[in-house]
Each structure stands twice: as C-alpha cells, then as structure tokens.
Design a protein around this motif. Structure first.
Motif, PDB file in Angstrom:
ATOM      1  N   MET A 113       0.867  -1.267  -0.058  1.00 14.65           N
ATOM      2  CA  MET A 113       0.113  -0.153  -0.043  1.00 14.65           C
ATOM      3  C   MET A 113       0.986   1.135  -0.012  1.00 14.65           C
ATOM      4  N   GLU A 114       2.009   1.111   0.825  1.00 13.00           N
ATOM      5  CA  GLU A 114       2.829   2.325   0.828  1.00 13.00           C
ATOM      6  C   GLU A 114       3.684   2.709  -0.448  1.00 13.00           C
ATOM      7  N   ALA A 115       3.849   1.456  -1.358  1.00 10.64           N
ATOM      8  CA  ALA A 115       4.561   1.426  -2.622  1.00 10.64           C
ATOM      9  C   ALA A 115       3.469   2.294  -3.650  1.00 10.64           C
ATOM     10  N   ILE A 116       2.425   1.899  -3.536  1.00 13.53           N
ATOM     11  CA  ILE A 116       1.275   2.188  -4.364  1.00 13.53           C
ATOM     12  C   ILE A 116       0.990   3.678  -4.039  1.00 13.53           C
ATOM     13  N   GLY A 117       0.891   4.229  -2.663  1.00  9.70           N
ATOM     14  CA  GLY A 117       0.809   5.657  -2.426  1.00  9.70           C
ATOM     15  C   GLY A 117       1.807   6.412  -3.117  1.00  9.70           C
ATOM     16  N   LEU A 119       3.705   5.809  -5.633  1.00  8.81           N
ATOM     17  CA  LEU A 119       3.596   5.517  -7.013  1.00  8.81           C
ATOM     18  C   LEU A 119       2.601   6.716  -7.449  1.00  8.81           C
ATOM     19  N   THR A 120       1.282   6.428  -6.868  1.00 10.18           N
ATOM     20  CA  THR A 120       0.098   7.560  -7.348  1.00 10.18           C
ATOM     21  C   THR A 120       0.551   8.847  -6.954  1.00 10.18           C
ATOM     22  N   GLY A 121       1.325   9.188  -6.097  1.00  8.01           N
ATOM     23  CA  GLY A 121       1.648  10.568  -5.454  1.00  8.01           C
ATOM     24  C   GLY A 121       2.509  11.064  -6.579  1.00  8.01           C
ATOM     25  N   GLY A 122       3.476  10.107  -7.067  1.00  2.00           N
ATOM     26  CA  GLY A 122       4.705  10.482  -8.118  1.00  2.00           C
ATOM     27  C   GLY A 122       3.746  10.722  -9.504  1.00  2.00           C
ATOM     28  N   LEU A 123       2.754   9.893  -9.797  1.00  4.92           N
ATOM     29  CA  LEU A 123       2.106  10.369 -11.089  1.00  4.92           C
ATOM     30  C   LEU A 123       1.161  11.377 -11.062  1.00  4.92           C
ATOM     31  N   ALA A 124       0.744  11.946  -9.825  1.00  2.12           N
ATOM     32  CA  ALA A 124      -0.373  13.049  -9.558  1.00  2.12           C
ATOM     33  C   ALA A 124       0.736  14.262  -9.709  1.00  2.12           C
ATOM     34  N   HIS A 125       1.993  14.292  -9.291  1.00  5.39           N
ATOM     35  CA  HIS A 125       2.915  15.524  -9.227  1.00  5.39           C
ATOM     36  C   HIS A 125       3.150  15.743 -10.573  1.00  5.39           C
ATOM     37  N   ASP A 126       3.694  14.696 -11.342  1.00  2.46           N
ATOM     38  CA  ASP A 126       3.978  14.672 -12.774  1.00  2.46           C
ATOM     39  C   ASP A 126       2.844  15.219 -13.637  1.00  2.46           C
ATOM     40  N   PHE A 127       1.465  14.860 -13.390  1.00  2.00           N
ATOM     41  CA  PHE A 127       0.576  15.308 -14.287  1.00  2.00           C
ATOM     42  C   PHE A 127       0.436  16.605 -13.882  1.00  2.00           C
ATOM     43  N   ASN A 128       0.427  16.987 -12.682  1.00  6.22           N
ATOM     44  CA  ASN A 128       0.210  18.524 -12.139  1.00  6.22           C
ATOM     45  C   ASN A 128       1.328  19.313 -13.001  1.00  6.22           C
ATOM     46  N   ASN A 129       2.711  18.880 -12.916  1.00  9.51           N
ATOM     47  CA  ASN A 129       3.748  19.609 -13.702  1.00  9.51           C
ATOM     48  C   ASN A 129       3.216  19.679 -15.119  1.00  9.51           C
ATOM     49  N   LEU A 130       2.858  18.717 -15.715  1.00 13.03           N
ATOM     50  CA  LEU A 130       2.297  18.755 -17.300  1.00 13.03           C
ATOM     51  C   LEU A 130       1.105  19.843 -17.385  1.00 13.03           C
ATOM     52  N   LEU A 131       0.188  19.754 -16.403  1.00 14.13           N
ATOM     53  CA  LEU A 131      -0.934  20.594 -16.605  1.00 14.13           C
ATOM     54  C   LEU A 131      -0.699  22.290 -16.413  1.00 14.13           C
ATOM     55  N   THR A 132       0.446  22.280 -15.364  1.00 11.12           N
ATOM     56  CA  THR A 132       1.030  23.870 -15.250  1.00 11.12           C
ATOM     57  C   THR A 132       1.567  24.267 -16.557  1.00 11.12           C
TER      58      THR A 132
END
Length: 167
Positions: A113-117, A119-132
């Motif tokens: 669960m920690e690894a999934i968290g 991973l999803t946190g990293g994906l959200a961060h990268d997605f937010n950078n793209l949206l910026t």
C-alpha cells in the motif's frame, strides 16, 4: 508418533493448536493433521529422515484445524531408536508461528500500500507539472490574442478543464 504415523501421545497444547481436544482418541495419522498441500513436502522430509540422509527434520508446515481453518507450525521431528537401532517412536515438536505469519502478511500488505501511495503521488505530481505547462501556454495565448473571440471560445474551456484537472 509411531513409525506408522499414528499419533500415540500428545499434550493439551497440540489439541488446542489444532482445535481438536480429542486428538489422542482420534484415528488420525500425523500427516492427516497437515494441510493437504504440505503433506508431500513433509513425507519427502520423512523419507530423508528415515533413510538417514538427514539426522533430524525441521519444516514450517500448515495444519488443518478441526473447524477447517489453517494454522502454521515450525515442526521438528526426531527419531527414538531401540537398542537394535529400530525406530520405536518419532518425537514431533511444533511451535505455533501463526501469529508471526499473520503479522508478516500484514507487513507485506502495508508495504504494498505504501508503494502504491508513492507511485500515485509521483504520478499526480508529474501530471500536475504537465498541466502547469498547458495552463501557462493557454494563458499566454489568451493574453497575446485578447481581441480574437473565436480563439477565446476555444482557449477558455481548455483553461477551465486544465485548472479542474490540476485541482
């Protein structure tokens, strides 16, 4: 346990471990107390013990309880021989490791669960950078072409969608 596998004598702890208080009076052989998927491993180990390939046997095995549940035991088997070197008895000692197994499984689940968290946190961060970058370019385009209403009708919904995605 007799050389034929019959349980001849056991303590109360063994009956409690298996949830079978009548284990001394049952006709079960020792291998019948094992989980069916572990019987082959146990019998192979017993073959090695009886043939003299190994001096004693130690295995972590699953046992079936009287209610059909499964418990885990660190199992040691040694032989008692007569003066003629014939096997008289097998002495079996079992340490209940069920709680340790459960704790280990919970730890592995928490680590997953920690690894999934992460991973999803990293994906959200990268997605937010793209949206910026998208939001910045759309805002710059809107500023540059302030009088172009047809462009504004395409840029405004795109900016709104990108901002909602960032949120």
């Amino acid at each position: 346990v007799s050389p034929t596998g019959q349980i001849e004598l056991s303590n109360a702890a063994f009956g409690a471990f298996l949830g079978r208080e009548d284990i001394d009076r049952s006709t079960l052989t020792f291998d019948e107390t094992l989980h069916r998927d572990d019987r082959g491993q146990f019998l192979n180990g017993m073959r090695q013990l009886l043939s003299g390939e190994v001096p004693s046997l130690k295995q972590e095995l699953r046992y079936t309880t009287g209610t059909g549940g499964v418990v885990h035991g660190s199992t040691s088997v040694s032989m008692v021989r007569s003066e003629k070197a014939e096997i008289e008895q097998l002495v079996v000692q079992i340490v209940d490791v069920s709680e340790r197994k459960l704790t280990t499984q919970r730890l592995h689940q928490a680590q997953k669960m920690e690894a999934i968290g992460q991973l999803t946190g990293g994906l959200a961060h990268d997605f937010n950078n793209l949206l910026t970058i998208v939001i910045g370019n759309l805002a710059a385009l809107k500023e540059e072409r302030t009088g172009d209403d047809s462009l504004r009708s395409m840029v405004d919904p795109a900016l709104d969608a990108a901002r909602r995605g960032a949120e």
